[in-house]
Design a protein around this motif. Structure first.
Motif, PDB file in Angstrom:
ATOM      1  N   GLY A   1       2.890   0.020 -17.173  1.00 13.90           N
ATOM      2  CA  GLY A   1       2.907   0.797 -16.462  1.00 13.90           C
ATOM      3  C   GLY A   1       1.306   1.624 -15.615  1.00 13.90           C
ATOM      4  N   ILE A   2       1.569   1.447 -14.386  1.00 10.61           N
ATOM      5  CA  ILE A   2       0.755   2.480 -14.175  1.00 10.61           C
ATOM      6  C   ILE A   2       0.996   3.145 -12.954  1.00 10.61           C
ATOM      7  CG2 ILE A   2      -0.838   1.030 -14.372  1.00 10.61           C
ATOM      8  CD1 ILE A   2      -0.855   0.217 -11.215  1.00 10.61           C
ATOM      9  N   ARG A   3       0.541   4.135 -12.241  1.00 11.49           N
ATOM     10  CA  ARG A   3       0.928   5.240 -11.627  1.00 11.49           C
ATOM     11  C   ARG A   3      -0.110   5.280 -10.637  1.00 11.49           C
ATOM     12  NH1 ARG A   3       1.279  12.006 -12.362  1.00 11.49           N
ATOM     13  NH2 ARG A   3      -1.008  10.885 -12.962  1.00 11.49           N
ATOM     14  N   VAL A   4       0.496   5.323  -9.171  1.00  9.06           N
ATOM     15  CA  VAL A   4      -0.208   4.784  -8.091  1.00  9.06           C
ATOM     16  C   VAL A   4       0.037   5.666  -7.006  1.00  9.06           C
ATOM     17  CG1 VAL A   4      -0.962   2.433  -8.209  1.00  9.06           C
ATOM     18  CG2 VAL A   4       0.991   3.095  -6.858  1.00  9.06           C
ATOM     19  N   PHE A   5      -0.798   6.223  -5.959  1.00  9.82           N
ATOM     20  CA  PHE A   5      -0.236   7.179  -4.846  1.00  9.82           C
ATOM     21  C   PHE A   5      -0.127   6.185  -3.356  1.00  9.82           C
ATOM     22  CE2 PHE A   5      -1.566   9.685  -8.248  1.00  9.82           C
ATOM     23  CZ  PHE A   5      -1.452  10.551  -8.523  1.00  9.82           C
ATOM     24  N   VAL A   6       0.365   6.656  -2.588  1.00  8.28           N
ATOM     25  CA  VAL A   6       0.763   5.950  -1.475  1.00  8.28           C
ATOM     26  C   VAL A   6       0.512   7.543  -0.346  1.00  8.28           C
ATOM     27  CG1 VAL A   6       2.130   5.022   0.234  1.00  8.28           C
ATOM     28  CG2 VAL A   6       2.077   4.454  -2.562  1.00  8.28           C
ATOM     29  N   THR A   7      -0.536   7.313   0.012  1.00  7.15           N
ATOM     30  CA  THR A   7      -0.061   9.062   0.666  1.00  7.15           C
ATOM     31  C   THR A   7      -1.007   8.320   2.229  1.00  7.15           C
ATOM     32  OG1 THR A   7      -2.528   8.460   0.946  1.00  7.15           O
ATOM     33  CG2 THR A   7      -1.410   9.754  -0.717  1.00  7.15           C
ATOM     34  N   GLY A   8      -0.426   9.521   3.577  1.00  9.81           N
ATOM     35  CA  GLY A   8      -0.878   9.232   4.952  1.00  9.81           C
ATOM     36  C   GLY A   8       0.136   8.620   5.823  1.00  9.81           C
ATOM     37  N   PHE A   9       0.383   7.775   6.569  1.00  9.23           N
ATOM     38  CA  PHE A   9       1.242   7.263   7.305  1.00  9.23           C
ATOM     39  C   PHE A   9       2.180   6.895   6.657  1.00  9.23           C
ATOM     40  CE2 PHE A   9      -2.089   9.105  10.101  1.00  9.23           C
ATOM     41  CZ  PHE A   9      -1.415  10.418  11.057  1.00  9.23           C
ATOM     42  N   ALA A  10       3.176   6.566   5.833  1.00  5.82           N
ATOM     43  CA  ALA A  10       3.664   5.434   4.944  1.00  5.82           C
ATOM     44  C   ALA A  10       4.786   6.185   5.559  1.00  5.82           C
ATOM     45  CB  ALA A  10       3.252   5.622   3.641  1.00  5.82           C
ATOM     46  N   GLN A  11       6.132   5.565   5.326  1.00  4.87           N
ATOM     47  CA  GLN A  11       7.787   6.045   5.280  1.00  4.87           C
ATOM     48  C   GLN A  11       8.031   6.820   4.607  1.00  4.87           C
ATOM     49  OE1 GLN A  11       9.723   5.178   8.003  1.00  4.87           O
ATOM     50  NE2 GLN A  11       8.899   3.515   9.328  1.00  4.87           N
ATOM     51  N   GLN A  12       7.456   6.252   3.208  1.00  7.69           N
ATOM     52  CA  GLN A  12       8.086   7.415   2.276  1.00  7.69           C
ATOM     53  C   GLN A  12       7.160   7.388   1.228  1.00  7.69           C
ATOM     54  OE1 GLN A  12      10.996   9.063   1.295  1.00  7.69           O
ATOM     55  NE2 GLN A  12      11.193   7.656   2.783  1.00  7.69           N
TER      56      GLN A  12
ATOM     57  N   PHE B   1      -4.070   4.833   1.116  1.00  5.07           N
ATOM     58  CA  PHE B   1      -4.011   5.670   2.458  1.00  5.07           C
ATOM     59  C   PHE B   1      -3.485   4.550   3.919  1.00  5.07           C
ATOM     60  CE2 PHE B   1      -6.425   7.962   5.921  1.00  5.07           C
ATOM     61  CZ  PHE B   1      -5.874   8.830   6.147  1.00  5.07           C
ATOM     62  N   VAL B   2      -2.854   5.217   4.421  1.00  7.48           N
ATOM     63  CA  VAL B   2      -2.188   4.774   5.536  1.00  7.48           C
ATOM     64  C   VAL B   2      -2.974   4.992   6.298  1.00  7.48           C
ATOM     65  CG1 VAL B   2      -0.584   3.424   6.766  1.00  7.48           C
ATOM     66  CG2 VAL B   2      -0.094   3.376   4.837  1.00  7.48           C
ATOM     67  N   PRO B   3      -3.328   4.749   7.307  1.00 11.32           N
ATOM     68  CA  PRO B   3      -4.418   5.599   8.210  1.00 11.32           C
ATOM     69  C   PRO B   3      -3.100   5.740   9.761  1.00 11.32           C
ATOM     70  CG  PRO B   3      -6.367   4.224   7.301  1.00 11.32           C
ATOM     71  CD  PRO B   3      -5.035   3.562   6.773  1.00 11.32           C
ATOM     72  N   PRO B   4      -3.622   5.926  10.604  1.00 11.83           N
ATOM     73  CA  PRO B   4      -2.723   6.685  12.176  1.00 11.83           C
ATOM     74  C   PRO B   4      -3.203   5.556  12.729  1.00 11.83           C
ATOM     75  CG  PRO B   4      -4.620   7.869  12.195  1.00 11.83           C
ATOM     76  CD  PRO B   4      -4.798   7.677  10.961  1.00 11.83           C
ATOM     77  N   VAL B   5      -2.090   4.600  13.105  1.00 10.60           N
ATOM     78  CA  VAL B   5      -2.229   3.070  14.123  1.00 10.60           C
ATOM     79  C   VAL B   5      -3.123   3.263  15.028  1.00 10.60           C
ATOM     80  CG1 VAL B   5       0.030   4.360  16.265  1.00 10.60           C
ATOM     81  CG2 VAL B   5      -0.873   1.726  15.638  1.00 10.60           C
ATOM     82  N   GLY B   6      -4.005   2.272  15.051  1.00 12.56           N
ATOM     83  CA  GLY B   6      -5.490   1.965  16.481  1.00 12.56           C
ATOM     84  C   GLY B   6      -4.531   1.591  17.497  1.00 12.56           C
TER      85      GLY B   6
END
Length: 640
Positions: free
Chosen positions: A224-235, A302-307
């Motif tokens: 298993g690995i650990r990842v980080f989901v950041t920015g404008f994500a639902q969760q 990283f999910v940036p803001p919508v264009g």
């Protein structure tokens, strides 16, 4: 101590070496899996006995172990690889929340709300139905195919199977130094080894000591690995995924971008450096996952803001809100929507631009100009319909269905402007039993008009019921009022589900032998010519409801047949009596229905008398008459 053959001599596997290998494998597996301790001890003891009594002609069978661990970390999930005996699926887990937590419905962005008010309906954001919210329960199948270039990592479990003179199998976890330990062989480093080279690498290590064997190697479980989901994500959060998870899989586990997040740019950072900028349109519109990278431990998404957002509405193959990434044109925007559909006007579109709201408002563009017009944020492109427009009657081809008492019943395809009489002649005319006065002429456009009228009538009755619920009745008890309200609302619900028949009442004489020539046919018209009916029906609040034969010897009036039914009961509402003629027309007592001559197929209805204090009971009686007698919306208007 490892057993090695003397120089110049090959030691056969059937003597001495097999027990040593089997015993060493068991000894290695025992401390790793505590639940197998007693079984392994017994197997080791049995093998020592076999070693003492073994002859040159005997061979040893190495029994595979059940290596399933008894406990696992709550934050760790292993994925069973191809060729394993595991069952079920292992889900991507979010380390900071429960798997069973309900995700909230995504909120509409301000642009989505603006477009909904403009179009009069909700226009979805492209890609939202794939990524959120229903697809967030992402899982990996148990028979996961491991790609050839997969690098062996710390925590992977390697399964080694020996066949030939040695029969057995065991599993070895990769330790923190990237190595596995093989009994009688020693440490084998797997750092930098790809899955395609794993068998060769292990076989070379075993071949340094032994001969006459076959080996197969596979990955039993992935680390298993650990990842980080950041920015404008639902969760957004920290997620534990398997080592073969990709950017898209982790993003789906996090619910995808939220209303303010971009679908055109999802960035992957590794060791502080951007290594990938993934455009979700590549897979959503092109089906291309070639740029969807496999994640590594401690990666950051990283999910940036919508264009800039634009929309395509109208007769497009996919009406939706789209996001711009670069210098796209209006033609590119139309391509995102799949182009115009089969019913669209291929030559014209309407452009609504925010900069034009205070000036021209909107503009019409020829299709050729779209490729030369850069798209701007907030643009709304409307594709005009052409093929779905209602055409004039004179230009409509007509398919009419003719049934009943005609010589050749069937479906007739006729030219625009064809009359009812002409299609009857095409069918060979009427039979001798045809009752032309009772012809049922159904039309789709009439049915739609009746549906709207009937809906309006039901809404008025509903307002009446609601008003009665607010005012109440002084002479009635509370339980009686509640029972009447419940009954009335149930009947109104039943009326809402009723469908009108679309019957067109034709003004023809009871003795007519032909249908009107002036009635022009429309597409999907249906004509049913029934056989002659020489009866008059009397139903409702009478003593003897029945159908009575017409007397050919005398001309009887409608009231004569009412008397034949025993007359009206005390509960009858004499002033609301009405007659439905065979041609669909309705005539009330106030217009002289009782004194009129009875016609073949007439049906007389006598409603039950109700008081103003029992208004809801009157609604009930009217509804019962409608459904039991099978009359249309026109009869309801006559009753009122």
């Amino acid at each position: 101590m490892p057993i090695s053959p003397p120089p110049g001599r090959t030691v056969p596997f059937t003597r001495g070496i097999i027990p040593a290998i089997a015993g060493s494998l068991l000894a290695l597996a025992a401390p790793a899996f505590a639940q197998q301790e007693s079984q392994q001890n017994s197997q080791q003891s049995g093998q020592r006995d076999d070693d003492e009594s073994e002859t040159a002609t005997t061979s040893t069978q190495f029994t595979p172990l059940d290596i399933t661990p008894t406990t696992r970390s709550s934050s760790e999930r292993d994925v069973t690889a191809e060729g394993s005996s595991g069952s079920g699926t292992d889900k991507i887990n979010r380390a900071s929340s429960s798997n069973d937590a309900k995700r909230p419905e995504p909120k509409l962005s301000e642009f989505e709300q603006f477009l909904a008010s403009m179009a009069g309906r909700k226009v979805p954001r492209f890609g939202a139905n794939l990524l959120v919210p229903s697809a967030t329960d992402y899982s990996v199948p148990s028979a996961l195919v491991i790609p050839p270039d997969y690098p062996i990592g710390v925590g992977d479990v390697i399964a080694i199977n020996l066949t030939g003179s040695v029969v057995g199998s065991a599993e070895f976890p990769v330790d923190a130094n990237g190595r596995i330990f093989l009994p009688n062989i020693g440490e084998v480093s797997l750092i930098g080894v790809r899955y395609r080279d794993l068998k060769r690498h292990v076989s070379q290590a075993i071949g340094a000591q032994y001969r006459g064997y076959d080996v197969s190697v596979s990955i039993k479980k992935l680390h298993g690995i650990r990842v980080f989901v950041t920015g404008f994500a639902q969760q957004p959060g920290v997620y534990t995924v398997n080592s073969l998870s990709t950017l898209l899989g982790a993003l789906i586990a996090a619910g995808g971008p939220n209303a303010g997040g971009s679908l055109r740019s999802v960035k992957l950072y590794r060791n502080g450096q951007e290594v990938q900028d993934f455009d979700l349109y590549d897979i959503l519109r092109k089906g291309d996952r070639s740029r969807d990278p496999i994640l590594r431990n401690e990666d950051v998404l990283f999910v940036p803001p919508v264009g800039k957002q634009v929309a395509v509405i109208g007769s497009a193959n996919e009406e939706a809100i789209y996001e711009l990434r670069g210098q796209e044109t209006l033609e590119d925007l139309l391509a995102y929507a799949g182009g115009p559909n089969q019913l669209a006007d291929p030559d014209r579109v309407i452009l609504y631009r925010l900069a034009d709201r205070d000036s021209i408002g909107s503009r019409e563009l020829p299709r050729a100009q779209l490729a030369l017009s850069p798209a701007e944020g907030g643009d709304v492109l409307q594709i005009l319909a052409k093929g779905s427009l209602a055409r004039p009657i004179e230009k409509q081809s007509v398919l009419v269905r003719l049934e009943g008492e005609v010589q050749r019943p069937g479906n007739y395809f006729v030219a625009p402007g064809t009359s009812v009489g002409e299609v009857v002649r095409l069918a060979g005319g009427f039979t001798s039993r045809a009752f032309v006065y009772g012809t049922v002429f159904s039309r789709a456009t009439v049915r739609e008009q009746q549906r709207e009228s009937f809906r309006a009538a039901v809404e008025q009755l509903e307002q009446m019921v609601n008003a009665a619920a607010l005012t109440g009745y002084a002479s009635q008890s509370q339980p009686d009022r509640e029972a009447q309200l419940a009954s009335a609302r149930a009947l109104l619900q039943r009326m809402r589900s009723a469908e009108p028949d679309g019957r067109l009442v034709m003004d023809i004489a009871p003795t007519a032998t032909a249908l009107p020539e002036t009635v022009v046919l429309e597409n999907n018209d249906r004509i049913i010519v029934p056989p002659r009916v020489d009866t008059v029906g009397v139903f409702g609040a009478v003593y003897r409801p029945a159908s009575f034969l017409l007397e050919p010897a005398r001309t009887g009036k409608v009231k004569d047949y009412l008397e034949s039914a025993g007359g009206v009961q005390r509960s009858a509402d004499k002033g609301a009596i009405f007659v439905v003629h065979a041609n669909g027309a309705v005539e009330t007592k106030r217009r002289g229905a009782l004194n009129a001559t009875a016609l073949p197929g007439d049906v007389l209805f006598v409603p039950v008398r109700t008081q103003s204090s029992t208004l809801l009971a009157k609604i009930k009686d009217i509804t019962q008459i409608i459904f039991q007698a099978g009359i249309g919306a026109a009869a309801l208007a006559a009753i009122k």
